[in-house]
Write a protein that holds these residues in place. Structure first.
Motif, mmCIF file in Angstrom:
data_model
loop_
_atom_site.group_PDB
_atom_site.id
_atom_site.type_symbol
_atom_site.label_atom_id
_atom_site.label_comp_id
_atom_site.label_asym_id
_atom_site.label_seq_id
_atom_site.Cartn_x
_atom_site.Cartn_y
_atom_site.Cartn_z
ATOM 1 N N LEU A 245 9.723 -8.379 3.316
ATOM 2 C CA LEU A 245 8.628 -7.519 2.863
ATOM 3 C C LEU A 245 8.384 -7.684 1.363
ATOM 4 N N GLN A 246 9.476 -7.870 0.603
ATOM 5 C CA GLN A 246 9.309 -8.052 -0.843
ATOM 6 C C GLN A 246 8.505 -9.309 -1.153
ATOM 7 N N SER A 247 8.565 -10.274 -0.244
ATOM 8 C CA SER A 247 7.855 -11.529 -0.487
ATOM 9 C C SER A 247 6.404 -11.499 0.008
ATOM 10 N N CYS A 248 5.971 -10.345 0.542
ATOM 11 C CA CYS A 248 4.587 -10.252 1.038
ATOM 12 C C CYS A 248 3.691 -9.670 -0.046
ATOM 13 N N VAL A 262 10.486 0.396 6.508
ATOM 14 C CA VAL A 262 9.192 -0.204 6.144
ATOM 15 C C VAL A 262 8.533 0.631 5.040
ATOM 16 N N PRO A 263 8.821 0.316 3.771
ATOM 17 C CA PRO A 263 8.263 1.133 2.684
ATOM 18 C C PRO A 263 6.759 0.921 2.544
ATOM 19 N N PRO A 264 5.991 1.996 2.161
ATOM 20 C CA PRO A 264 4.567 1.826 1.901
ATOM 21 C C PRO A 264 4.378 0.831 0.751
ATOM 22 N N PRO A 265 3.272 0.119 0.662
ATOM 23 C CA PRO A 265 2.048 0.261 1.466
ATOM 24 C C PRO A 265 2.099 -0.455 2.819
ATOM 25 N N HIS A 266 3.278 -1.045 3.143
ATOM 26 C CA HIS A 266 3.374 -1.650 4.471
ATOM 27 C C HIS A 266 3.324 -0.540 5.527
#
Ligand code: AMP
Ligand code: MG
Length: 321
Positions: A245-248, A262-266
Protein backbone atom coordinates in the motif's frame (compact mmCIF):
# COMPACT_ATOMS: atom_id res chain seq x y z
CA UNK A 1 -31.86 -2.39 -20.51
CA UNK A 2 -32.99 -5.94 -19.70
CA UNK A 3 -36.11 -6.10 -17.54
CA UNK A 4 -36.05 -7.60 -14.05
CA UNK A 5 -39.41 -9.23 -13.34
CA UNK A 6 -40.86 -10.79 -10.21
CA UNK A 7 -40.76 -14.60 -10.41
CA UNK A 8 -44.51 -15.02 -9.96
CA UNK A 9 -46.55 -17.74 -11.67
CA UNK A 10 -47.44 -15.56 -14.66
CA UNK A 11 -43.84 -14.52 -15.34
CA UNK A 12 -42.54 -18.08 -14.89
CA UNK A 13 -45.08 -19.21 -17.50
CA UNK A 14 -44.01 -16.40 -19.79
CA UNK A 15 -40.31 -17.22 -19.36
CA UNK A 16 -41.00 -20.90 -20.06
CA UNK A 17 -42.83 -20.05 -23.26
CA UNK A 18 -39.97 -17.79 -24.41
CA UNK A 19 -37.58 -20.72 -23.91
CA UNK A 20 -39.90 -23.22 -25.62
CA UNK A 21 -40.16 -20.80 -28.57
CA UNK A 22 -36.37 -20.73 -28.96
CA UNK A 23 -35.66 -17.56 -26.95
CA UNK A 24 -33.31 -16.74 -24.08
CA UNK A 25 -34.17 -15.85 -20.46
CA UNK A 26 -31.92 -14.98 -17.50
CA UNK A 27 -32.83 -16.82 -14.30
CA UNK A 28 -31.41 -17.29 -10.79
CA UNK A 29 -29.72 -20.44 -9.50
CA UNK A 30 -28.11 -21.05 -6.13
CA UNK A 31 -24.62 -20.82 -7.72
CA UNK A 32 -24.91 -17.79 -10.04
CA UNK A 33 -27.53 -16.39 -12.47
CA UNK A 34 -27.77 -18.18 -15.82
CA UNK A 35 -28.68 -17.29 -19.39
CA UNK A 36 -31.03 -20.10 -20.37
CA UNK A 37 -32.23 -21.67 -23.62
CA UNK A 38 -33.80 -24.93 -24.83
CA UNK A 39 -31.10 -27.66 -24.69
CA UNK A 40 -32.40 -29.23 -27.91
CA UNK A 41 -32.64 -26.03 -29.98
CA UNK A 42 -29.58 -25.27 -32.10
CA UNK A 43 -30.56 -21.69 -32.97
CA UNK A 44 -31.43 -20.81 -29.38
CA UNK A 45 -28.01 -21.99 -28.22
CA UNK A 46 -26.31 -19.85 -30.87
CA UNK A 47 -28.24 -16.86 -29.53
CA UNK A 48 -26.86 -17.49 -26.01
CA UNK A 49 -23.31 -17.52 -27.41
CA UNK A 50 -23.98 -14.30 -29.32
CA UNK A 51 -25.39 -12.46 -26.28
CA UNK A 52 -22.60 -13.67 -24.04
CA UNK A 53 -19.87 -13.27 -26.69
CA UNK A 54 -18.79 -16.75 -25.69
CA UNK A 55 -16.31 -18.68 -27.84
CA UNK A 56 -18.25 -21.43 -29.63
CA UNK A 57 -15.90 -24.10 -28.24
CA UNK A 58 -16.95 -23.45 -24.62
CA UNK A 59 -19.83 -25.82 -23.74
CA UNK A 60 -22.97 -24.94 -21.73
CA UNK A 61 -24.37 -26.84 -18.75
CA UNK A 62 -27.81 -28.43 -19.26
CA UNK A 63 -30.00 -27.75 -16.22
CA UNK A 64 -32.54 -30.40 -15.33
CA UNK A 65 -35.32 -30.81 -12.79
CA UNK A 66 -34.41 -34.34 -11.77
CA UNK A 67 -32.81 -37.65 -12.74
CA UNK A 68 -35.42 -38.61 -15.37
CA UNK A 69 -34.84 -35.28 -17.12
CA UNK A 70 -31.06 -35.80 -16.92
CA UNK A 71 -31.49 -39.08 -18.77
CA UNK A 72 -33.02 -37.16 -21.69
CA UNK A 73 -29.65 -35.38 -22.05
CA UNK A 74 -26.96 -37.97 -21.23
CA UNK A 75 -26.30 -41.64 -21.90
CA UNK A 76 -24.58 -44.07 -19.54
CA UNK A 77 -26.38 -43.03 -16.33
CA UNK A 78 -24.84 -45.63 -14.01
CA UNK A 79 -24.83 -46.46 -10.31
CA UNK A 80 -22.21 -43.76 -9.61
CA UNK A 81 -24.39 -41.10 -11.23
CA UNK A 82 -27.40 -42.32 -9.32
CA UNK A 83 -25.56 -42.13 -5.98
CA UNK A 84 -24.06 -38.72 -6.76
CA UNK A 85 -27.44 -37.32 -7.74
CA UNK A 86 -29.07 -38.79 -4.66
CA UNK A 87 -26.38 -37.25 -2.45
CA UNK A 88 -25.94 -33.82 -4.06
CA UNK A 89 -28.94 -32.99 -6.27
CA UNK A 90 -30.54 -30.63 -6.38
CA UNK A 91 -27.34 -28.69 -5.78
CA UNK A 92 -24.05 -27.32 -7.10
CA UNK A 93 -22.64 -30.50 -8.70
CA UNK A 94 -22.35 -30.81 -12.50
CA UNK A 95 -21.68 -34.19 -14.12
CA UNK A 96 -19.98 -34.55 -17.53
CA UNK A 97 -21.20 -37.65 -19.41
CA UNK A 98 -21.62 -38.86 -23.00
CA UNK A 99 -24.40 -36.90 -24.68
CA UNK A 100 -27.61 -37.91 -26.39
CA UNK A 101 -27.83 -37.09 -30.10
CA UNK A 102 -30.75 -34.69 -29.47
CA UNK A 103 -28.57 -32.20 -27.55
CA UNK A 104 -27.93 -29.17 -29.78
CA UNK A 105 -24.31 -29.56 -30.97
CA UNK A 106 -23.67 -25.79 -30.79
CA UNK A 107 -24.60 -25.83 -27.07
CA UNK A 108 -21.67 -28.15 -26.32
CA UNK A 109 -19.02 -26.93 -28.73
CA UNK A 110 -19.59 -29.99 -30.92
CA UNK A 111 -18.38 -32.35 -28.18
CA UNK A 112 -19.41 -35.94 -27.58
CA UNK A 113 -20.06 -35.16 -23.90
CA UNK A 114 -22.48 -32.87 -22.10
CA UNK A 115 -22.52 -31.35 -18.61
CA UNK A 116 -25.71 -31.74 -16.58
CA UNK A 117 -26.87 -30.31 -13.24
CA UNK A 118 -30.05 -30.03 -11.21
CA UNK A 119 -30.26 -26.62 -9.50
CA UNK A 120 -31.89 -26.21 -6.08
CA UNK A 121 -33.03 -22.58 -6.44
CA UNK A 122 -36.83 -22.58 -6.34
CA UNK A 123 -37.18 -20.15 -9.26
CA UNK A 124 -34.90 -22.28 -11.46
CA UNK A 125 -36.93 -25.36 -10.53
CA UNK A 126 -40.25 -23.68 -11.25
CA UNK A 127 -38.89 -22.56 -14.62
CA UNK A 128 -37.72 -26.09 -15.46
CA UNK A 129 -41.05 -27.50 -14.41
CA UNK A 130 -43.00 -24.99 -16.51
CA UNK A 131 -40.71 -25.49 -19.52
CA UNK A 132 -40.95 -29.26 -19.19
CA UNK A 133 -37.51 -29.83 -20.68
CA UNK A 134 -33.83 -29.19 -19.96
CA UNK A 135 -32.48 -25.64 -20.07
CA UNK A 136 -28.89 -25.07 -21.17
CA UNK A 137 -27.31 -22.08 -19.51
CA UNK A 138 -23.91 -20.50 -18.95
CA UNK A 139 -23.44 -17.86 -16.28
CA UNK A 140 -25.26 -14.65 -17.23
CA UNK A 141 -22.21 -12.46 -17.73
CA UNK A 142 -20.16 -11.41 -20.72
CA UNK A 143 -17.35 -13.90 -21.36
CA UNK A 144 -14.40 -13.50 -19.01
CA UNK A 145 -16.24 -11.16 -16.64
CA UNK A 146 -17.43 -11.63 -13.08
CA UNK A 147 -20.37 -14.02 -12.69
CA UNK A 148 -23.65 -12.44 -11.52
CA UNK A 149 -25.06 -13.31 -8.10
CA UNK A 150 -27.95 -10.78 -8.23
CA UNK A 151 -30.49 -9.85 -10.92
CA UNK A 152 -29.02 -6.31 -11.04
CA UNK A 153 -25.63 -7.77 -12.04
CA UNK A 154 -27.23 -9.38 -15.10
CA UNK A 155 -28.66 -6.01 -16.11
CA UNK A 156 -25.19 -4.43 -15.74
CA UNK A 157 -23.70 -7.10 -18.00
CA UNK A 158 -26.27 -6.92 -20.79
CA UNK A 159 -27.35 -3.27 -20.79
CA UNK A 160 -27.51 -3.40 -24.62
CA UNK A 161 -30.03 -6.28 -24.68
CA UNK A 162 -33.33 -4.44 -24.11
CA UNK A 163 -35.52 -7.50 -24.65
CA UNK A 164 -33.81 -9.82 -22.19
CA UNK A 165 -36.11 -10.94 -19.37
CA UNK A 166 -34.41 -11.44 -15.98
CA UNK A 167 -36.32 -13.43 -13.37
CA UNK A 168 -35.74 -11.97 -9.90
CA UNK A 169 -34.42 -14.51 -7.41
CA UNK A 170 -32.53 -12.58 -4.74
CA UNK A 171 -28.87 -13.32 -4.02
CA UNK A 172 -27.38 -16.64 -5.21
CA UNK A 173 -26.47 -18.12 -1.84
CA UNK A 174 -23.58 -20.38 -2.96
CA UNK A 175 -22.10 -17.58 -5.06
CA UNK A 176 -19.53 -19.67 -6.99
CA UNK A 177 -20.12 -21.80 -10.09
CA UNK A 178 -20.83 -25.51 -9.59
CA UNK A 179 -18.23 -28.22 -9.14
CA UNK A 180 -17.75 -29.87 -12.57
CA UNK A 181 -17.01 -33.60 -12.29
CA UNK A 182 -16.02 -35.40 -15.49
CA UNK A 183 -17.28 -38.99 -15.43
CA UNK A 184 -16.62 -39.60 -19.12
CA UNK A 185 -12.98 -40.60 -18.57
CA UNK A 186 -11.35 -43.64 -16.94
CA UNK A 187 -10.84 -41.85 -13.61
CA UNK A 188 -13.32 -39.20 -12.41
CA UNK A 189 -11.78 -35.74 -12.55
CA UNK A 190 -12.84 -32.41 -11.10
CA UNK A 191 -12.60 -29.96 -14.02
CA UNK A 192 -13.73 -27.01 -11.91
CA UNK A 193 -13.70 -26.93 -8.09
CA UNK A 194 -16.83 -25.69 -6.35
CA UNK A 195 -18.86 -26.03 -3.17
CA UNK A 196 -19.01 -29.84 -3.51
CA UNK A 197 -15.45 -30.78 -2.65
CA UNK A 198 -13.28 -33.78 -3.59
CA UNK A 199 -13.60 -35.06 -0.03
CA UNK A 200 -17.37 -35.15 -0.46
CA UNK A 201 -17.15 -36.94 -3.84
CA UNK A 202 -14.55 -39.63 -3.21
CA UNK A 203 -16.64 -41.76 -0.79
CA UNK A 204 -18.99 -42.27 -3.74
CA UNK A 205 -16.74 -42.38 -6.83
CA UNK A 206 -13.40 -43.42 -5.32
CA UNK A 207 -10.26 -41.44 -5.94
CA UNK A 208 -10.90 -38.18 -7.81
CA UNK A 209 -8.18 -36.77 -10.05
CA UNK A 210 -7.08 -33.22 -9.34
CA UNK A 211 -8.41 -30.28 -11.30
CA UNK A 212 -6.16 -29.09 -14.09
CA UNK A 213 -5.38 -25.46 -13.68
CA UNK A 214 -3.74 -23.99 -16.75
CA UNK A 215 -4.81 -24.29 -20.39
CA UNK A 216 -7.47 -26.81 -19.48
CA UNK A 217 -8.25 -28.23 -22.93
CA UNK A 218 -10.90 -30.58 -21.61
CA UNK A 219 -12.89 -27.74 -20.04
CA UNK A 220 -12.38 -24.57 -22.06
CA UNK A 221 -14.38 -22.31 -19.74
CA UNK A 222 -11.77 -22.67 -17.06
CA UNK A 223 -9.12 -20.65 -18.90
CA UNK A 224 -6.52 -18.87 -16.83
CA UNK A 225 -8.05 -15.38 -16.92
CA UNK A 226 -11.72 -15.43 -16.03
CA UNK A 227 -14.13 -14.02 -13.45
CA UNK A 228 -12.07 -10.86 -13.79
CA UNK A 229 -12.79 -7.26 -12.81
CA UNK A 230 -11.98 -4.56 -15.39
CA UNK A 231 -9.58 -3.01 -12.90
CA UNK A 232 -6.12 -4.57 -12.60
CA UNK A 233 -6.30 -7.08 -9.75
CA UNK A 234 -3.45 -8.43 -7.65
CA UNK A 235 -3.16 -10.95 -4.83
CA UNK A 236 -1.06 -9.98 -1.82
CA UNK A 237 -0.03 -11.86 1.31
CA UNK A 238 -1.13 -10.38 4.64
CA UNK A 239 2.46 -9.75 5.68
CA UNK A 240 3.13 -7.63 2.57
CA UNK A 241 -0.02 -5.48 2.51
CA UNK A 242 1.41 -2.54 4.42
CA UNK A 243 4.46 -2.30 2.15
CA UNK A 244 2.40 -2.80 -1.00
CA UNK A 245 0.00 0.00 0.00
CA UNK A 246 2.88 2.37 0.75
CA UNK A 247 4.05 1.88 -2.82
CA UNK A 248 0.66 2.86 -4.30
CA UNK A 249 0.61 6.53 -5.36
CA UNK A 250 -3.21 6.58 -5.73
CA UNK A 251 -5.89 5.21 -3.41
CA UNK A 252 -6.69 1.57 -4.14
CA UNK A 253 -9.37 -0.93 -3.03
CA UNK A 254 -8.44 -3.91 -0.86
CA UNK A 255 -10.50 -7.04 -0.24
CA UNK A 256 -9.18 -7.61 3.27
CA UNK A 257 -9.85 -9.70 6.35
CA UNK A 258 -9.94 -6.57 8.56
CA UNK A 259 -10.51 -2.88 7.86
CA UNK A 260 -7.64 -1.89 10.21
CA UNK A 261 -4.98 -3.16 7.84
CA UNK A 262 -6.15 -0.75 5.12
CA UNK A 263 -5.40 2.85 6.14
CA UNK A 264 -7.28 5.70 4.38
CA UNK A 265 -7.37 6.98 1.67
CA UNK A 266 -7.29 3.34 0.57
CA UNK A 267 -10.68 1.62 0.81
CA UNK A 268 -11.32 -1.74 2.48
CA UNK A 269 -14.02 -4.23 1.55
CA UNK A 270 -14.03 -6.61 4.50
CA UNK A 271 -14.26 -10.30 3.58
CA UNK A 272 -15.61 -13.11 5.80
CA UNK A 273 -13.23 -15.57 7.47
CA UNK A 274 -15.26 -18.72 6.65
CA UNK A 275 -14.93 -20.27 3.18
CA UNK A 276 -18.63 -20.54 2.39
CA UNK A 277 -19.34 -16.95 3.40
CA UNK A 278 -16.25 -15.75 1.54
CA UNK A 279 -17.42 -17.59 -1.59
CA UNK A 280 -20.93 -16.15 -1.32
CA UNK A 281 -19.58 -12.61 -1.08
CA UNK A 282 -16.66 -12.79 -3.53
CA UNK A 283 -18.25 -11.83 -6.87
CA UNK A 284 -20.35 -9.05 -5.41
CA UNK A 285 -17.26 -7.66 -3.67
CA UNK A 286 -15.24 -7.76 -6.90
CA UNK A 287 -18.05 -5.90 -8.69
CA UNK A 288 -18.19 -3.34 -5.90
CA UNK A 289 -14.40 -2.92 -6.02
CA UNK A 290 -14.54 -2.50 -9.81
CA UNK A 291 -17.27 0.14 -9.55
CA UNK A 292 -15.08 2.33 -7.31
CA UNK A 293 -12.97 2.96 -10.40
CA UNK A 294 -9.50 2.94 -8.82
CA UNK A 295 -6.54 1.77 -10.84
CA UNK A 296 -5.81 -1.27 -8.66
CA UNK A 297 -7.70 -3.88 -6.64
CA UNK A 298 -5.65 -5.77 -4.06
CA UNK A 299 -6.92 -9.04 -2.61
CA UNK A 300 -5.48 -10.19 0.68
CA UNK A 301 -4.71 -13.87 0.06
CA UNK A 302 -6.86 -15.93 2.46
CA UNK A 303 -5.28 -19.06 3.96
CA UNK A 304 -6.08 -22.11 1.83
CA UNK A 305 -7.39 -24.56 4.39
CA UNK A 306 -8.76 -26.96 1.73
CA UNK A 307 -12.44 -27.80 1.17
CA UNK A 308 -14.38 -24.89 -0.31
CA UNK A 309 -11.24 -22.72 -0.04
CA UNK A 310 -9.92 -24.66 -3.08
CA UNK A 311 -12.75 -23.25 -5.19
CA UNK A 312 -12.25 -19.75 -3.73
CA UNK A 313 -8.52 -19.86 -4.54
CA UNK A 314 -9.24 -21.14 -8.04
CA UNK A 315 -11.46 -18.09 -8.73
CA UNK A 316 -9.04 -15.66 -7.07
CA UNK A 317 -6.19 -16.99 -9.21
CA UNK A 318 -8.21 -16.44 -12.38
CA UNK A 319 -9.57 -13.04 -11.33
CA UNK A 320 -6.01 -11.80 -10.78
CA UNK A 321 -4.35 -13.62 -13.72
P1 AMP B 1 -20.49 -21.58 -17.08
O1 AMP B 1 -21.86 -22.12 -17.15
O2 AMP B 1 -20.28 -20.28 -17.77
O3 AMP B 1 -20.03 -21.55 -15.66
O4 AMP B 1 -19.58 -22.63 -17.85
C1 AMP B 1 -19.79 -24.01 -17.77
C2 AMP B 1 -18.46 -24.70 -17.73
O5 AMP B 1 -18.66 -26.12 -17.53
C3 AMP B 1 -17.70 -24.63 -19.03
O6 AMP B 1 -16.98 -23.46 -19.14
C4 AMP B 1 -16.80 -25.83 -18.97
O7 AMP B 1 -15.64 -25.52 -18.26
C5 AMP B 1 -17.64 -26.83 -18.18
N1 AMP B 1 -18.25 -27.80 -19.12
C6 AMP B 1 -19.49 -27.74 -19.64
N2 AMP B 1 -19.71 -28.78 -20.48
C7 AMP B 1 -18.58 -29.50 -20.50
C8 AMP B 1 -18.17 -30.68 -21.18
N3 AMP B 1 -18.98 -31.32 -22.04
N4 AMP B 1 -16.91 -31.13 -20.96
C9 AMP B 1 -16.09 -30.47 -20.11
N5 AMP B 1 -16.41 -29.35 -19.43
C10 AMP B 1 -17.64 -28.87 -19.62
MG1 MG C 1 -19.24 -18.56 -16.58
Amino acid sequence: MPKIVKADAANIRKAASIIRDGGVVAFPTETVYGLGCDTFNERAALEVYRIKRRPSSNPLIAHVLDIPMAKRVVIGWDVRCQKLAEAFWPGPLTLVLPRRAEVAPSSIGGRSTVAVRSPSHQVARQLLEATGSPISAPSANRTGRISPTKAEHVVEEFSDEPDLMVLEGGTSHVGLESTVLDLSRARPMVLRPGAITKDMLSPIVGEVADPLFAGQGSSPGTSSRHYAPRTRTEMVDTANIERRLQSCPDPVVVLASRAEIVPPPHVAIVMPSEAKEYAAKLYESLRQADSLDRNLILIERPANKGGVWEAVHDRLRRASA
